[in-house]
Design an enzyme around this catalytic site. Structure first.
Site, PDB file in Angstrom:
ATOM      1  N   GLU A 553      -2.788  -1.999  33.673  1.00  0.00           N
ATOM      2  CA  GLU A 553      -1.763  -2.509  32.755  1.00  0.00           C
ATOM      3  C   GLU A 553      -2.468  -3.069  31.532  1.00  0.00           C
ATOM      4  O   GLU A 553      -3.399  -3.876  31.636  1.00  0.00           O
ATOM      5  CB  GLU A 553      -0.908  -3.588  33.408  1.00  0.00           C
ATOM      6  CG  GLU A 553       0.167  -4.122  32.463  1.00  0.00           C
ATOM      7  CD  GLU A 553       1.065  -5.178  33.099  1.00  0.00           C
ATOM      8  OE1 GLU A 553       1.975  -5.671  32.380  1.00  0.00           O
ATOM      9  OE2 GLU A 553       0.859  -5.506  34.274  1.00  0.00           O
ATOM     10  N   ASN A 611       3.938  -2.669  28.021  1.00  0.00           N
ATOM     11  CA  ASN A 611       5.250  -3.318  28.042  1.00  0.00           C
ATOM     12  C   ASN A 611       6.037  -3.001  26.771  1.00  0.00           C
ATOM     13  O   ASN A 611       5.465  -2.956  25.668  1.00  0.00           O
ATOM     14  CB  ASN A 611       5.083  -4.837  28.167  1.00  0.00           C
ATOM     15  CG  ASN A 611       4.575  -5.237  29.535  1.00  0.00           C
ATOM     16  OD1 ASN A 611       5.320  -5.306  30.496  1.00  0.00           O
ATOM     17  ND2 ASN A 611       3.264  -5.502  29.618  1.00  0.00           N
ATOM     18  N   GLU A 643       6.789  -0.262  30.809  1.00  0.00           N
ATOM     19  CA  GLU A 643       7.412  -1.327  31.593  1.00  0.00           C
ATOM     20  C   GLU A 643       8.419  -2.078  30.733  1.00  0.00           C
ATOM     21  O   GLU A 643       8.124  -2.425  29.573  1.00  0.00           O
ATOM     22  CB  GLU A 643       6.347  -2.292  32.117  1.00  0.00           C
ATOM     23  CG  GLU A 643       5.331  -1.617  33.034  1.00  0.00           C
ATOM     24  CD  GLU A 643       4.311  -2.595  33.589  1.00  0.00           C
ATOM     25  OE1 GLU A 643       4.407  -3.810  33.251  1.00  0.00           O
ATOM     26  OE2 GLU A 643       3.421  -2.170  34.347  1.00  0.00           O
ATOM     27  N   ASP A 673       9.846  -4.534  34.956  1.00  0.00           N
ATOM     28  CA  ASP A 673       8.841  -5.593  35.056  1.00  0.00           C
ATOM     29  C   ASP A 673       9.519  -6.913  35.390  1.00  0.00           C
ATOM     30  O   ASP A 673      10.692  -7.147  35.057  1.00  0.00           O
ATOM     31  CB  ASP A 673       8.073  -5.687  33.738  1.00  0.00           C
ATOM     32  CG  ASP A 673       6.792  -6.472  33.882  1.00  0.00           C
ATOM     33  OD1 ASP A 673       6.344  -6.654  35.018  1.00  0.00           O
ATOM     34  OD2 ASP A 673       6.237  -6.879  32.840  1.00  0.00           O
ATOM     35  N   GLU A 730       3.000  -8.185  41.616  1.00  0.00           N
ATOM     36  CA  GLU A 730       2.115  -8.841  40.657  1.00  0.00           C
ATOM     37  C   GLU A 730       1.685 -10.194  41.208  1.00  0.00           C
ATOM     38  O   GLU A 730       2.358 -10.790  42.063  1.00  0.00           O
ATOM     39  CB  GLU A 730       2.839  -9.038  39.325  1.00  0.00           C
ATOM     40  CG  GLU A 730       3.234  -7.768  38.610  1.00  0.00           C
ATOM     41  CD  GLU A 730       3.943  -8.069  37.284  1.00  0.00           C
ATOM     42  OE1 GLU A 730       3.433  -7.613  36.245  1.00  0.00           O
ATOM     43  OE2 GLU A 730       4.985  -8.748  37.298  1.00  0.00           O
TER      44      GLU A 730
END
Length: 776
Positions: A553, A611, A643, A673, A730
């Site tokens: 990520e 993101n 995301e 997310d 996460e």
């Protein structure tokens, strides 16, 4: 001014028409008179020419008879026969005087001069007698000829002296001088000009005598073409008509002619009174026309002036109908049409004004009306409080209510606000209202009443809806002197009020200053994106099925030269509010795709997740931008993951779905997310084209210690699998959490226990050394 110009134009049109008609009449009159006078003058010249010829013939006949009588006188013949010179000269002198002749000539049969007289004096230089005239004289008894001699023109008569055979030639000549011309002029009915001309060779005509202006006439003839017998030209500053009579043609180009001429001005003089009369009539008619035109033009333009005045009043916002004043004519029709237009414009302007000052969907007053209301309040009041109230649950309600239900709810909220505050409420944005509290001392009481009033739910289309409200309050004049400042500060107060337990807040200048500092930060961020101050740190994602790291990520890191390290939570939310997140997204997509492509070329197929913000999901051009990047770097779409948060999707779900569906159709992997922190709902998850949900780290951090978190995480994993989705956890910080997640069937792990976010070089080194590396 417009009506005066039209009136003048109308008068000028009448005047032009009149002058045009009168001009045609005068032109026709002039042409007719001129043509008539020319014809009359030509006829007068022809008649005068005939009279002239008769007079000349009469003089010649008389002179010829006298010459024949002398030639037959016995004594005269005897004197010639005996060559009695004195007797011959005396007889010639006496006869010349008796005939009033200017020339007397006697020659012998061979043409030798016997005696000659010129103007009564003996002369040896006399006009010659050619053979032609002698032959005619011998044949006819006497012969005549006009001759030019020493610049003078003479009528010459020649006869034969016989005894009984021809022994001599006798000739007499009378000059055609000015007196002769005047004598002939006196016999004409018009003021005729007469001149006697002679020509010697090709030098043109010369003037021997004229009734007047002989020198000027001679100069005129030298410059004028006299080939035509009748011609017109200007002489002595007047137009004249000329008629040339050829009296004698010479054998060698010489000859004698008479010129008759008449002034056209004199010929036109009798018509001058008529011209004066016509000009006088024209002038009087012109005055009458101008007066009548002005009267008519005023009659026509008066109603037009009324219409123009009414139009000016309309421009000032005063709509009044115009009195028709007459019936059945075009002006009345125009006035009626104008009145209908005024009514239509008034009605249309009312609608436009309403639309300008009201919200189209709800009919409530809009921001423009509110600005006018506050501006009027500033002029009239010493102090008041401006309030901006925002509906809190409206974005979420849009996903379950239709458009009409939302509009009905907004109107119901506005009605409740107006009822509680006893103020005029306006809709200043999609989710916010504005109103004024005139008594500043009661502001907090009124704000509390508003908050409490929302404890009662709203009933819209048989649906019970709970809605909350947050407010920002500013004081006039303390927090601002004008509408723009007050409204801006009220928005700042609303930002603070959203986090206040009591639901409202006053404007705080100190907090606003920090807000301005954050706006300054956005300017520095845009510069930092260009200067390389912003970079990605990549956090590995462990695939439990393979035990390998298959994705990372991309987490943004900003090292400012003036601020140092700036946490993402300090600048990303502000970038989303100011719209600068667009620049961040463009930079992030380009950087992530470039890095994934570099790894792929090096043999490392590592997917990169990035993101997206809520504003990114409103950008219809986002899919095409990503497609261009993928093609440019030859990167398969499965190596780029996107995301999105629940709140970003819920802000405007319909538009977000359009963009997400296009991204999914391109083969991109989409993830939700921070799942569990927002408006989690199976109904909306089923509609989203996602392949993965990421459990927020707040539920995973204490997984080893919290039974409640274990239940939530396990149920979320089961829910995701039941929906066919992959699940990522996460915030994995310890081995115990890893084992529990493995037991629950979690697919992917991400957290500091696996690896912290690393720069590119450190990540590549980590993958070489770690047991989770793709090549291990």
């Amino acid at each position: 001014m417009l009506s005066v110009r039209f009136q003048t134009k109308l008068t000028l049109v009448y005047l032009a028409l009149f002058l045009g008609v009168m001009g045609i009449i005068l032109f026709a009159f002039y042409r007719s008179v001129t043509s008539n006078v020319q014809e009359q003058t030509r006829a007068q010249l022809d008649a005068s020419a005939r009279v002239f010829e008769r007079i000349v013939n009469y003089r010649v006949d008389t002179l010829g008879e006298s010459a024949v009588a002398l030639a037959q006188d016995y004594g005269f013949r005897e004197a010639i026969g005996t060559n009695d010179q004195p007797t011959v000269l005396s007889s010639l002198r006496n006869q010349t005087r008796r005939l009033a002749a200017d020339i007397g000539v006697i020659t012998d049969i061979d043409g030798e001069l016997i005696a000659g007289l010129v103007d009564g004096n003996s002369a040896i230089n006399v006009p010659g007698l050619d053979d032609a005239i002698k032959q005619r004289a011998e044949r006819e008894g006497f012969a005549t000829k006009l001759v030019a001699f020493e610049g003078r023109v003479f009528e010459l008569v020649v006869t034969t002296v016989r005894a009984p055979v021809p022994i001599a030639w006798l000739a007499f000549g009378i000059e055609l001088d000015k007196e002769a011309a005047l004598e002939i002029q006196a016999l004409s009915s018009i003021d005729l000009g007469i001149a006697f001309l002679y020509r010697a060779g090709d030098n043109g005509f010369s003037v021997a005598a004229a009734t007047e202006n002989q020198a000027e006439l001679a100069a005129f003839l030298k410059e004028t073409d006299t080939q035509n017998e009748i011609f017109s030209s200007s002489f002595m500053k007047q137009d004249h008509m000329f008629s040339r009579l050829t009296l004698e043609d010479g054998a060698e180009g010489d000859g004698v002619a008479a010129l008759l001429y008449y002034s056209m001005d004199s010929a036109l003089a009798p018509y001058n009174p008529l011209v004066i009369t016509m000009v006088t009539v024209l002038g009087l008619s012109l005055l009458l026309l101008i007066s009548g035109s002005v009267v008519v033009a005023r009659g026509v333009t008066r109603p037009l002036r009324r219409l123009a005045g009414a139009a000016q009043q309309i421009a000032k916002g005063q709509y009044k109908a115009v009195d028709v004043g007459s019936r059945g004519d075009e002006v009345a029709d125009l006035t009626n049409s104008f009145n209908q237009m005024v009514s239509a414009v008034q009605e249309r302007e009312g609608k436009i004004r309403f639309q300008a000052y009201h919200d189209v969907e709800t009919g409530l007053g809009n921001r423009l009306m509110f600005e006018n209301l506050v501006s009027a309040e500033i002029e009239e009041s010493d102090s008041f409080v401006l309030v901006v109230a925002e509906i809190q649950q409206l974005p979420e309600l849009r996903t379950v209510l239709n458009h009409q239900n939302i509009n009905d709810l907004v109107k119901a909220i506005a009605e409740r606000l107006a009822k509680v505050t006893d103020a005029e409420v306006a809709r200043v944005s999609t989710e916010a209202f504005g109103f004024v509290i005139r008594d500043a001392r009661e502001a907090e009481v009124v704000a509390s009443l508003v908050i409490n009033s929302f404890m009662t739910p709203f009933d819209v289309a048989d649906i019970v809806i709970d809605a909350g409200v947050k407010m920002g309050l500013v004081k006039y004049p303390g927090d601002g002197e004008d509408m723009a400042t007050l409204f801006r500060h009220a928005q700042a107060a609303l930002d603070k009020g959203r986090g206040m337990p009591r639901g409202f807040a006053w404007y705080d200048p100190d907090r606003d200053s920090s807000q301005k500092a954050r706006l300054s930060m956005m300017s520095e961020l845009r510069v930092g994106l260009k200067n390389g101050e912003v970079r990605f740190a990549y956090q590995p994602k462990l695939d439990l099925a393979t035990g390998k790291i298959t994705a990372v990520e991309a987490l943004i890191r900003w090292i400012s030269p003036t601020r140092g390290f700036v946490p993402p939570d300090d600048f990303i939310p502000m970038a989303e509010r100011t719209g600068d997140v667009r620049h961040v997204t463009e930079w992030g997509l380009k950087t992530a795709v470039e890095q994934a492509a570099v790894w792929r070329k090096g043999g490392l197929n590592l997917a990169v997740a990035i993101n997206l913000s809520s504003s990114d999901l409103m950008n219809q051009a986002l899919p095409s931008q990503i497609l261009v990047l993928l093609k440019e770097h030859d990167l398969p779409p499965e190596l780029l993951k996107l995301e999105v948060t629940e709140s970003a999707v819920m802000n405007d779900m319909n538009r977000a779905l359009e963009v997400l569906n296009m991204l999914s159709a391109m083969g991109l992997s989409l993830s939700i997310d921070d799942y569990g922190t927002g408006y989690s709902s199976l109904s909306y998850i089923k509609r989203l084209p996602v392949s993965e949900i990421k459990i927020d780290k707040s539920f995973v951090l204490n997984l080893a210690k919290s039974d409640e978190d274990n239940i939530l995480v396990r149920s979320t994993i089961e829910l995701g699998h039941n929906l066919g989705l992959s699940v990522t956890a996460e915030g994995v910080e310890d081995e115990e959490s890893v084992e529990k997640l493995r037991q629950y069937g979690c697919d992917v792990l991400q957290g500091y226990h696996i690896a912290r976010p690393l720069p590119v070089a450190e990540l590549e080194a980590f993958l070489q050394e770690s047991e989770y590396g793709p090549g291990k």
